[in-house]
Design a protein around this motif. Structure first.
Motif, PDB file in Angstrom:
ATOM      1  N   HIS A   6       0.827  -0.677   0.299  1.00  0.00           N
ATOM      2  CA  HIS A   6       0.149   0.215  -0.189  1.00  0.00           C
ATOM      3  C   HIS A   6       0.380   1.048   0.019  1.00  0.00           C
ATOM      4  CE1 HIS A   6      -4.202  -2.203   1.060  1.00  0.00           C
ATOM      5  NE2 HIS A   6      -3.044  -2.782   1.106  1.00  0.00           N
ATOM      6  N   PHE A   7       2.012   1.130   0.083  1.00  0.00           N
ATOM      7  CA  PHE A   7       2.930   2.431   0.482  1.00  0.00           C
ATOM      8  C   PHE A   7       3.944   2.284  -0.997  1.00  0.00           C
ATOM      9  CE2 PHE A   7       1.585   1.025   4.773  1.00  0.00           C
ATOM     10  CZ  PHE A   7       0.351   2.143   4.669  1.00  0.00           C
ATOM     11  N   PRO A   8       3.963   2.955  -1.683  1.00  0.00           N
ATOM     12  CA  PRO A   8       5.410   3.083  -2.615  1.00  0.00           C
ATOM     13  C   PRO A   8       6.347   3.104  -2.422  1.00  0.00           C
ATOM     14  CG  PRO A   8       3.332   4.791  -3.263  1.00  0.00           C
ATOM     15  CD  PRO A   8       2.991   4.118  -2.344  1.00  0.00           C
ATOM     16  N   ASP A   9       7.065   3.497  -2.089  1.00  0.00           N
ATOM     17  CA  ASP A   9       8.624   3.871  -0.878  1.00  0.00           C
ATOM     18  C   ASP A   9       8.535   2.290  -0.793  1.00  0.00           C
ATOM     19  OD1 ASP A   9      10.755   5.272  -0.543  1.00  0.00           O
ATOM     20  OD2 ASP A   9      10.503   4.628   1.703  1.00  0.00           O
ATOM     21  N   ASN A  10       8.146   1.575  -0.266  1.00  0.00           N
ATOM     22  CA  ASN A  10       8.508  -0.135  -0.503  1.00  0.00           C
ATOM     23  C   ASN A  10       8.679  -0.818  -1.181  1.00  0.00           C
ATOM     24  OD1 ASN A  10       7.854  -0.275   3.067  1.00  0.00           O
ATOM     25  ND2 ASN A  10       5.690  -0.435   2.014  1.00  0.00           N
ATOM     26  N   TYR A  11       8.013  -0.404  -2.364  1.00  0.00           N
ATOM     27  CA  TYR A  11       8.557  -0.502  -3.597  1.00  0.00           C
ATOM     28  C   TYR A  11       9.997  -0.076  -4.059  1.00  0.00           C
ATOM     29  CZ  TYR A  11       3.852  -2.063  -4.449  1.00  0.00           C
ATOM     30  OH  TYR A  11       2.799  -2.804  -4.499  1.00  0.00           O
ATOM     31  N   ASN A  12      10.700   0.829  -3.734  1.00  0.00           N
ATOM     32  CA  ASN A  12      11.355   1.255  -4.177  1.00  0.00           C
ATOM     33  C   ASN A  12      12.762   0.522  -2.965  1.00  0.00           C
ATOM     34  OD1 ASN A  12      10.178   3.343  -5.669  1.00  0.00           O
ATOM     35  ND2 ASN A  12      10.315   4.460  -4.420  1.00  0.00           N
ATOM     36  N   LYS A  13      12.566   0.109  -2.204  1.00  0.00           N
ATOM     37  CA  LYS A  13      13.327  -0.818  -1.145  1.00  0.00           C
ATOM     38  C   LYS A  13      13.149  -1.912  -1.547  1.00  0.00           C
ATOM     39  CE  LYS A  13      12.158   2.433   2.630  1.00  0.00           C
ATOM     40  NZ  LYS A  13      11.228   2.600   3.736  1.00  0.00           N
ATOM     41  N   ALA A  14      11.916  -2.676  -2.435  1.00  0.00           N
ATOM     42  CA  ALA A  14      11.837  -3.699  -2.302  1.00  0.00           C
ATOM     43  C   ALA A  14      13.004  -4.776  -3.579  1.00  0.00           C
ATOM     44  CB  ALA A  14      10.623  -3.948  -2.425  1.00  0.00           C
ATOM     45  N   ALA A  15      13.119  -3.553  -4.830  1.00  0.00           N
ATOM     46  CA  ALA A  15      13.545  -4.028  -5.997  1.00  0.00           C
ATOM     47  C   ALA A  15      14.365  -2.852  -6.397  1.00  0.00           C
ATOM     48  CB  ALA A  15      12.462  -3.727  -7.239  1.00  0.00           C
ATOM     49  N   HIS A  16      15.767  -3.923  -6.855  1.00  0.00           N
ATOM     50  CA  HIS A  16      16.858  -2.995  -7.452  1.00  0.00           C
ATOM     51  C   HIS A  16      17.443  -3.446  -8.818  1.00  0.00           C
ATOM     52  CE1 HIS A  16      20.357  -0.213  -6.099  1.00  0.00           C
ATOM     53  NE2 HIS A  16      21.200  -1.278  -6.776  1.00  0.00           N
ATOM     54  N   LEU A  17      17.696  -2.486  -9.557  1.00  0.00           N
ATOM     55  CA  LEU A  17      18.505  -2.456 -10.954  1.00  0.00           C
ATOM     56  C   LEU A  17      19.438  -2.330 -11.841  1.00  0.00           C
ATOM     57  CD1 LEU A  17      14.135  -2.441 -10.882  1.00  0.00           C
ATOM     58  CD2 LEU A  17      14.257  -1.241 -12.491  1.00  0.00           C
ATOM     59  N   TRP A  18      20.109  -3.643 -12.548  1.00  0.00           N
ATOM     60  CA  TRP A  18      20.878  -3.686 -13.132  1.00  0.00           C
ATOM     61  C   TRP A  18      20.326  -3.154 -14.830  1.00  0.00           C
ATOM     62  CZ3 TRP A  18      21.055  -5.027  -8.333  1.00  0.00           C
ATOM     63  CH2 TRP A  18      22.372  -5.336  -7.997  1.00  0.00           C
ATOM     64  N   PHE A  19      22.140  -2.188 -14.977  1.00  0.00           N
ATOM     65  CA  PHE A  19      21.626  -1.891 -16.307  1.00  0.00           C
ATOM     66  C   PHE A  19      22.727  -1.324 -17.507  1.00  0.00           C
ATOM     67  CE2 PHE A  19      18.341   0.540 -14.154  1.00  0.00           C
ATOM     68  CZ  PHE A  19      17.077   0.478 -14.887  1.00  0.00           C
ATOM     69  N   ASP A  20      22.221  -1.798 -18.770  1.00  0.00           N
ATOM     70  CA  ASP A  20      24.338  -1.543 -19.073  1.00  0.00           C
ATOM     71  C   ASP A  20      24.443   0.516 -19.453  1.00  0.00           C
ATOM     72  OD1 ASP A  20      21.902  -1.038 -21.473  1.00  0.00           O
ATOM     73  OD2 ASP A  20      22.777  -2.546 -22.374  1.00  0.00           O
ATOM     74  N   TYR A  21      25.654   0.061 -20.008  1.00  0.00           N
ATOM     75  CA  TYR A  21      26.419   0.966 -20.354  1.00  0.00           C
ATOM     76  C   TYR A  21      24.654   2.261 -21.697  1.00  0.00           C
ATOM     77  CZ  TYR A  21      28.912   5.516 -22.288  1.00  0.00           C
ATOM     78  OH  TYR A  21      29.519   6.216 -22.478  1.00  0.00           O
ATOM     79  N   PHE A  22      23.720   0.926 -22.337  1.00  0.00           N
ATOM     80  CA  PHE A  22      23.216   1.972 -22.732  1.00  0.00           C
ATOM     81  C   PHE A  22      21.953   2.065 -22.156  1.00  0.00           C
ATOM     82  CE2 PHE A  22      26.648  -0.067 -25.632  1.00  0.00           C
ATOM     83  CZ  PHE A  22      26.780   1.169 -26.137  1.00  0.00           C
ATOM     84  N   HIS A  23      21.424   1.928 -20.986  1.00  0.00           N
ATOM     85  CA  HIS A  23      20.166   2.152 -19.999  1.00  0.00           C
ATOM     86  C   HIS A  23      19.680   0.935 -20.323  1.00  0.00           C
ATOM     87  CE1 HIS A  23      22.607   6.247 -19.578  1.00  0.00           C
ATOM     88  NE2 HIS A  23      22.452   5.918 -20.647  1.00  0.00           N
ATOM     89  N   ASN A  24      19.909   0.066 -20.904  1.00  0.00           N
ATOM     90  CA  ASN A  24      19.264  -1.447 -21.113  1.00  0.00           C
ATOM     91  C   ASN A  24      18.964  -1.781 -20.028  1.00  0.00           C
ATOM     92  OD1 ASN A  24      18.536  -1.095 -23.543  1.00  0.00           O
ATOM     93  ND2 ASN A  24      20.542  -1.464 -24.412  1.00  0.00           N
ATOM     94  N   LEU A  25      17.527  -2.606 -19.424  1.00  0.00           N
ATOM     95  CA  LEU A  25      17.492  -2.614 -18.045  1.00  0.00           C
ATOM     96  C   LEU A  25      18.533  -5.232 -18.435  1.00  0.00           C
ATOM     97  CD1 LEU A  25      16.477  -3.365 -15.269  1.00  0.00           C
ATOM     98  CD2 LEU A  25      14.255  -4.237 -16.026  1.00  0.00           C
ATOM     99  N   ILE A  26      19.130  -5.270 -17.830  1.00  0.00           N
ATOM    100  CA  ILE A  26      20.141  -6.455 -17.751  1.00  0.00           C
ATOM    101  C   ILE A  26      19.195  -8.029 -17.047  1.00  0.00           C
ATOM    102  CG2 ILE A  26      21.548  -5.591 -19.527  1.00  0.00           C
ATOM    103  CD1 ILE A  26      23.127  -5.222 -16.995  1.00  0.00           C
ATOM    104  N   GLY A  27      19.031  -7.194 -15.526  1.00  0.00           N
ATOM    105  CA  GLY A  27      18.809  -7.984 -13.938  1.00  0.00           C
ATOM    106  C   GLY A  27      18.716  -6.977 -13.033  1.00  0.00           C
ATOM    107  N   PHE A  28      17.854  -7.966 -12.113  1.00  0.00           N
ATOM    108  CA  PHE A  28      17.571  -6.846 -11.042  1.00  0.00           C
ATOM    109  C   PHE A  28      17.023  -8.031  -9.800  1.00  0.00           C
ATOM    110  CE2 PHE A  28      13.865  -8.731 -13.212  1.00  0.00           C
ATOM    111  CZ  PHE A  28      12.371  -9.309 -12.891  1.00  0.00           C
TER     112      PHE A  28
END
Length: 305
Positions: A53-75
């Motif tokens: 119910h609290f958006p800030d919890n999502y920010n703490k529950a997932a962490h994203l990795w990107f390549d140099y060109f800002h493409n999502l490569i994992g999380f």
């Protein structure tokens, strides 16, 4: 290639990118997926866990990795916003798995007595990484069964006291809520429960035509399941399987599941998956006629809290 990482941002297009990532990832992994599309959508839309119910919890529950060109490569993602996490990486970046493990340990080890994750039995490389990082395999096990829906194209329910419907046909969400509340107890009011379920149905992949119930002649919902469709990969994951406690051990769960797979076949969905981590569900799904299966093993790391 250089990479960078950051927290999930609720107010961005990160969620849509995670969904696209899962669909693309599964197109390559085929049957040996980590998460189906329904699971990542539920992570945002199923508010039965109040932490959602609290958006800030999502920010703490997932962490994203990107390549140099800002493409999502994992999380890294915690489905229930707790000490259990999942790592999903594009195959060509599998060498980064230890880096993601290190990030979890650094960021979360002081919050919990232990950290818990899982790996498919086929992911020998990841299992080696986990063992090298000190993770020990636990006694927990999740089994996924793979079904060819064409095998159920001629299935009929012979019990005249019940009939099979989708919620598009039935429409009685109040009665469906009673069934699911009986199956999974809740600690909040009926009014809040109904509002949560209504919000869950607003998810981008909810389709009342694939939300199924078995109804008796009195109109009571006695068993049910829901299929989440990945149209890009022509697959479905069947979730929310439940039977009212007054009707246990009469074969109703098998009926609703087989009828569900027949309906999937009629809608050109050729492959269905059902996963379970309890002895009872593992046994039930094992009797339905799957064509293959694979296990997910759980690993734990004791930490200093």
């Amino acid at each position: 290639m250089k990479t960078y990482h950051r927290n999930f941002i609720y107010e961005s297009n990160d969620f849509e990118n995670l969904c696209k990532f899962i669909v693309q990832y599964n197109s390559l992994k085929k049957e040996f997926f980590v998460w189906h599309i329904g699971r990542i959508v539920d992570w945002k839309y199923n508010l039965s866990n109040f932490k959602r119910h609290f958006p800030d919890n999502y920010n703490k529950a997932a962490h994203l990795w990107f390549d140099y060109f800002h493409n999502l490569i994992g999380f890294v993602i915690s489905e229930e916003f707790d000490n259990e996490f999942t790592i999903i990486l594009k195959e060509q970046y599998s060498y980064l798995y230890p880096e993601l493990l290190d990030w979890v340990k650094t960021e979360w080890e002081n919050k919990y007595d232990k950290l818990v994750t899982s790996a498919l039995q086929t992911d020998t490389e990841y299992i080696k990484f986990l063992e090298d990082a000190g993770y020990k395999r636990s006694n927990c096990l999740e089994m996924t069964r793979v079904f060819r829906t064409s095998l159920y194209k001629d299935y009929t329910i012979e019990d005249s006291s019940v009939f099979f419907q989708s919620m598009f046909e039935n429409c009685n969400y109040e009665e469906q809520a009673n069934l699911r509340t009986n199956a999974w107890s809740k600690s909040y009011s009926h009014e809040i429960d109904m509002q949560i379920k209504e919000y869950t149905r607003q998810s981008p992949i909810y389709n009342a035509k694939f939300d199924f119930v078995l109804v008796n002649n009195d109109g009571k919902h006695i068993s049910g399941c829901e299929a989440f469709i990945d149209y890009e990969n022509n697959t479905a994951e069947i979730e929310r399987v439940c039977t009212h406690s007054d009707y246990y051990n009469r074969g109703y769960a098998q009926m609703v599941l087989k009828a569900c797979m027949k309906r999937l076949y009629e809608n050109n969905i050729m492959t269905a998956f059902i996963g379970g981590s309890y002895d009872k569900t593992i046994h039930l799904y094992g009797k339905l006629g799957h064509v293959s299966e694979y296990a997910r093993y759980f690993y734990e790391l004791q930490t200093i809290s």
